[in-house]
Design an enzyme around this catalytic site. Structure first.
Site, PDB file in Angstrom:
ATOM      1  CD  GLU A 189      63.953  53.485  48.938  1.00 42.69           C
ATOM      2  OE1 GLU A 189      62.967  52.753  49.144  1.00 42.69           O
ATOM      3  OE2 GLU A 189      63.860  54.722  48.823  1.00 42.69           O
ATOM      4  CD  GLU A 243      65.200  59.854  46.443  1.00 36.87           C
ATOM      5  OE1 GLU A 243      64.327  59.857  47.342  1.00 36.87           O
ATOM      6  OE2 GLU A 243      65.441  58.847  45.752  1.00 36.87           O
TER       7      GLU A 243
END
Length: 637
Positions: free
Chosen positions: A351, A472
């Site tokens: 991220e 995810e």
């Protein structure tokens, strides 16, 4: 020609088939003698009250203060029931509040619920959390639930689930709120949760997609504690991602680091991850490591001089040494302590890009969750390349290295990830891209992202020639209605269709959690299994990779002179059970059949084709046996 159905079916007929039932616990748990303890008596639903108090006897000594500065007393100033509640005042800090010790009262591997009513002195957010200390002495904190309270009435925590991980001590439940307001607590109760068994007779996800890619799940230590969670993982998944226990804040050991006297050698400890890694080792389940370098869940002291919270930020040169030693120490620990575990993938960096393709703002997490301490020290994302260099140098043999991100389908971020990945690929440092895939079904037609937008990101990343892992995956819905779950099922089907289309580039699909109630997005039911471990329509929509082989139904009549074989649907070419006419048998057909069962009357008229599709048993009638037959077919009975 029309067919008349001569039987009315009651609404909700299949609810007992689709939803599991609670199974009473086989044994009564031990209790500790803390007044006012309630005897371990089994309730009608098979649960057992372990502790309960309404404070009417004025006793509050089962609770102690976090921080040791609070005044805890029974009071008549407020009460949810009766005349008394517990009041906690003189709170100097937000985290000060009442805590309840669970050691000696509850057992590892058993799921419990906690209920209570709370009230603050003024508008506030009240949190219910659990704390425990692992085998290395590190404390861990897990927020279980929170409620908004305006101070004028009581708010309820109702049957909030929790479990105690293995090899931990000093386990507490505790309450806190955003500021120093007084907190009132009443009708506090801990009981065993209903115990559910998984559906053993449905298709395994890992088997259904065995020819395509690994199918995994994420799990935390507390989530893994109940046996049913273990059973669900063993049946459906061949990959496990540790939800929190391999993140920097879980494994970085500040006390051990300070003890070395080194300015560049951060120490790590796998104690918090041990129960999950032991489970994977003992059951030969591959592990996906998550995550080494991340702006969140990395303590500030890791970036500060002297490894102290209040030190100055270190230089780039010092941070590079810390980064290399940290990565080396993590990989050394897993290789030495878990040599037989297949760590097949690891998220090296997580991220780093904003949705527009720019890097994150510099700063401490304490000043904003979007801030990056890494950018604070390096000035930009130049730490990414050395992180991959060190990971390539020290990773376990066969472990592939990934960059992982969310909103990976936003055009600016997609391009930034693509450009970074191609640069790292040219240098031989990266093996793949992790697409987090936290998706939102909404109402279905307005899903974000749409399946076509998601597919564009897949196509772009496939162009890199690198491996892709969906890391995810979850997909939220606006509500838990039948229509909502049908929209979710269709969306999951569309997304999985897109992933399967790129199966040559995808090596793993990992769902972010096991059951809806344990998800980080629990309020929007994002996963494939209900909290009672039953499969949702979304599961049926993706199982077996879409196509289900169909065998033509025949009937044979034998006489002394000849044998006559009649195909019941040969002229219409209709597959019995294929209610929506898409030439597949799946959860959508079962859902539609259920709707038909709830609305048919003696005057309902359908075409021959519609009747043949509904008549799963091919006995010339439509009723409950047809729905049961379709369900059994889907369950491979």
């Amino acid at each position: 020609m029309k067919s008349m159905l001569g039987k009315r079916i009651l609404a909700g007929l299949l609810s007992t088939v689709l939803l599991g039932t609670a199974v009473p616990m086989a044994s009564v748990l031990s209790t500790q003698s803390v007044s006012p303890i309630v005897s371990a008596a089994e309730a009608e639903d098979g649960t057992t009250v372990m502790y309960a108090t309404d404070f009417e006897d004025g006793v509050v000594d089962a609770f102690t203060g976090r921080g040791g500065v609070e005044t805890i007393a029974a009071t008549t100033a407020q009460a949810h029931s009766g005349s008394y509640s517990m009041c906690v005042s003189d709170r100097a800090k937000n985290w000060n509040g009442p805590q309840f010790l669970l050691d000696g009262l509850l057992e590892v591997g058993v799921e419990y619920t906690v209920s209570a009513f709370v009230r603050a002195a003024w508008y506030n957010s009240v949190k219910l959390s659990m704390e425990y200390t692992d085998a290395s002495g590190e404390r861990h904190y897990n927020n279980l639930s929170s409620v908004a309270n305006d101070g004028s009435d009581w708010s309820e925590f109702s049957k909030i689930k929790f479990s105690i991980p293995e090899n931990v001590t000093k386990v507490y439940l505790y309450f806190e709120c955003n500021d120093q307001a007084d907190i009132y607590v009443d009708d506090f109760e801990i009981r065993t949760a209903p115990v559910y068994k998984i559906q053993e007779d449905i298709t395994s996800l890992k088997d259904a997609y065995a020819d395509y890619f690994k199918v995994g799940t994420a799990v935390t230590a507390s989530e893994l504690a109940p046996q049913s969670a273990k059973d669900l993982i063993l049946k459906h998944f061949n990959s496990v991602t540790l939800g929190n226990e391999l993140k920097p804040d879980a494994i970085l050991d500040q006390a051990a680091t300070l003890a070395t006297g080194s300015e560049t050698d951060p120490q790590v400890n796998l104690a918090s991850a041990r129960s999950i890694l032991d489970f994977c080792r003992d059951n030969n389940i591959s592990v996906r490591g998550h995550v080494l370098v991340w702006h969140q869940q990395t303590p500030d002291w890791f970036f500060k001089e002297g490894f102290t919270d209040d030190g100055d930020w270190v230089t780039t040169e010092v941070m590079l040494q810390r980064l290399e030693n940290y990565i080396k120490n993590v990989f050394t620990a897993v290789k030495e302590e878990y040599p037989t575990v297949d760590f097949y993938a690891w998220d090296v960096v997580n991220e780093c890009w904003l949705d527009d393709g720019s890097y994150r703002p510099a700063g401490s997490q304490s000043d904003g969750s979007n801030n990056s301490p890494w950018v604070k020290i390096f000035g930009d994302n130049s730490f990414i390349e050395p992180a991959f260099e060190y990971a390539r140098k020290y990773a376990p043999e066969g472990c592939k290295l990934y960059y992982n991100d969310f909103n990976e389908y936003m055009p600016g971020k997609t391009q930034a990830i693509y450009d970074m990945a191609m640069d790292l690929k040219e240098k031989g440092l990266i093996d793949g891209i992790g697409m987090q895939s936290h998706l939102d079904v909404r109402s279905g037609s307005d899903a974000f992202p749409s399946a076509s937008v998601y597919k564009k990101a897949l196509a772009k990343f496939a162009e890199t020639g690198l491996d892709i892992q969906v890391t995810e995956l979850d997909a939220t819905v606006n509500d838990n209605t039948e229509a909502g779950f049908e929209a979710q099922a269709q969306y999951y089907s569309d997304i999985m269709d897109a992933i399967v289309e790129y199966k040559d580039s995808v090596s793993a699909v990992v769902f972010w959690g096991t059951t809806d109630d344990k998800s980080w997005r629990a309020s929007k039911y994002p996963l494939l299994f209900n909290e009672d471990f039953t499969a949702k329509p979304a599961y049926y929509s993706i199982v077996d990779g879409l196509e289900v082989p169909v065998t033509t139904t025949t009937s044979t009549t034998t006489t002394t002179s000849e044998t006559t074989t009649t195909t019941t649907n040969s002229q219409l070419n209709i597959i019995p059970g294929d209610v929506n006419g898409d030439r597949k048998l799946n959860g959508f057909d079962l859902s539609l059949m259920r709707q038909q069962l709830s609305s048919f009357t003696t005057t309902t008229v359908v075409t021959d084709a519609e009747f043949t599709a509904l008549d799963m048993t091919q006995d010339g009638m439509f009723g409950t046996p047809d729905a049961v037959a379709l369900l059994r077919f889907l369950l491979n009975e």
